[in-house]
Write a protein that holds these residues in place. Sequence first.
Motif, mmCIF file in Angstrom:
data_model
loop_
_atom_site.group_PDB
_atom_site.id
_atom_site.type_symbol
_atom_site.label_atom_id
_atom_site.label_comp_id
_atom_site.label_asym_id
_atom_site.label_seq_id
_atom_site.Cartn_x
_atom_site.Cartn_y
_atom_site.Cartn_z
ATOM 1 N N LEU A 12 0.832 -1.200 0.000
ATOM 2 C CA LEU A 12 0.000 0.000 0.000
ATOM 3 C C LEU A 12 0.873 1.259 0.000
ATOM 4 C CD1 LEU A 12 -2.819 1.281 0.186
ATOM 5 C CD2 LEU A 12 -2.657 1.072 2.679
ATOM 6 N N THR A 17 -0.077 7.178 3.060
ATOM 7 C CA THR A 17 -0.568 5.798 3.117
ATOM 8 C C THR A 17 -1.995 5.744 3.653
ATOM 9 O OG1 THR A 17 1.692 5.013 3.502
ATOM 10 C CG2 THR A 17 -0.089 3.504 4.046
ATOM 11 N N SER A 18 -2.287 6.562 4.679
ATOM 12 C CA SER A 18 -3.644 6.548 5.238
ATOM 13 C C SER A 18 -4.664 7.043 4.217
ATOM 14 C CB SER A 18 -3.707 7.395 6.509
ATOM 15 O OG SER A 18 -3.360 8.742 6.233
ATOM 16 N N SER A 71 -5.268 4.250 1.741
ATOM 17 C CA SER A 71 -6.111 3.216 2.334
ATOM 18 C C SER A 71 -7.580 3.614 2.318
ATOM 19 C CB SER A 71 -5.651 2.939 3.770
ATOM 20 O OG SER A 71 -6.514 2.032 4.414
ATOM 21 N N ARG A 72 -7.858 4.861 2.701
ATOM 22 C CA ARG A 72 -9.243 5.329 2.725
ATOM 23 C C ARG A 72 -9.811 5.434 1.314
ATOM 24 N NH1 ARG A 72 -7.619 9.837 7.116
ATOM 25 N NH2 ARG A 72 -7.881 8.579 8.997
ATOM 26 N N ALA A 126 -10.797 2.084 0.129
ATOM 27 C CA ALA A 126 -11.957 1.581 0.870
ATOM 28 C C ALA A 126 -13.233 2.345 0.544
ATOM 29 C CB ALA A 126 -11.680 1.662 2.375
#
Length: 337
Positions: free
Chosen positions: A11, A22-23, A26-27, A30
């Motif tokens: 990721l 990275t966060s 990820s979101r 998703a």
Amino acid sequence: MEGTPDKTITLQDVAARAGVSTSTASRALAGNPVISEAVRQSVMEAARGMQYSIPLRKPRSKHVVDLVTVVMPPVGARVFPDPFILELLGGIALAMRERGRDLALAHVVPNNDDTLNALLKSNSNGAFIVLGQSQYHSALNRQFRQGRAFVVWGPEIDGQLYCSVGGDNFAGAVKLTRHLLRSGRKRIVFLGLAPFEAITERCRGYRWALEEAGLPIDPRLIRSADIGYDDAFDPVNDLLDGSVPFDAIVASTDMIALGAIAALRRRGIDVPADVAVVGYDDVALARHATPALTTVRQDVVRAGQLLVSKLFRREAGLSAASERLPTEMVVRDSCGG
């Protein structure tokens, strides 16, 4: 060419390719509504190009709904809201469209804690943007404690728990008053005391600028008025009928300023030669008035983006800090330059 997903791609690699954290990556993968559609598409393209195994999106929580409701401020006896509110709605609608979410106006306009609580309870899973909070500050704090997803357009005030976005009303009024003082005006009226925190901050900025210049605060020059065009006529006429000397008006909204100009003209007073007039908000009418109105501009597009992005953070269970937007003074003809 896409083939079997490369399990060695992480990721972090995808985030680096897309130029995000990275966060955020990820979101985005998703489908988190906090992330804009443009960023989500960028991350998805990076993931596909690197053959990263994209996780299946989880179903949205039952507490997340596509419809966001805007709670309008009370309009009193007026048929329509202040034009600034309509322009702010446009900024919110633009940000919602970019996120692929629907927007609705609440059919009830609350005017106290009880009516606001009833409105929010009628849509227990909905997300709300509340325009103004002075009338129901305590109810909003209670709703925040209960975990409701909402944000507020308005200044941050003492004891506030919830997230709000608003312009720097104090600084905007200081700029206007200083400009009038620099142009030689000394007897400056503040027109527009109303039960709204934003207006209170503007009056405080006006008073501070006078005190900074070493001028006394004359209570006769601070006049109450609601926020509409017609609301300016009585206080302006009262000043003239009472032979209270003044050479400038700081109006708390553009519509009050335009009404004040009309009231002065009816009494044979020239703007800006006899009395300079400045407003606040820079609505479209201010730019096309005669004389064109000196005012303070609030960025409704940026305001809409912030309100929506912070709402979606709250909806996703994340924190959202209150934010104060800078303001810009726009000098036009109504104050003599």
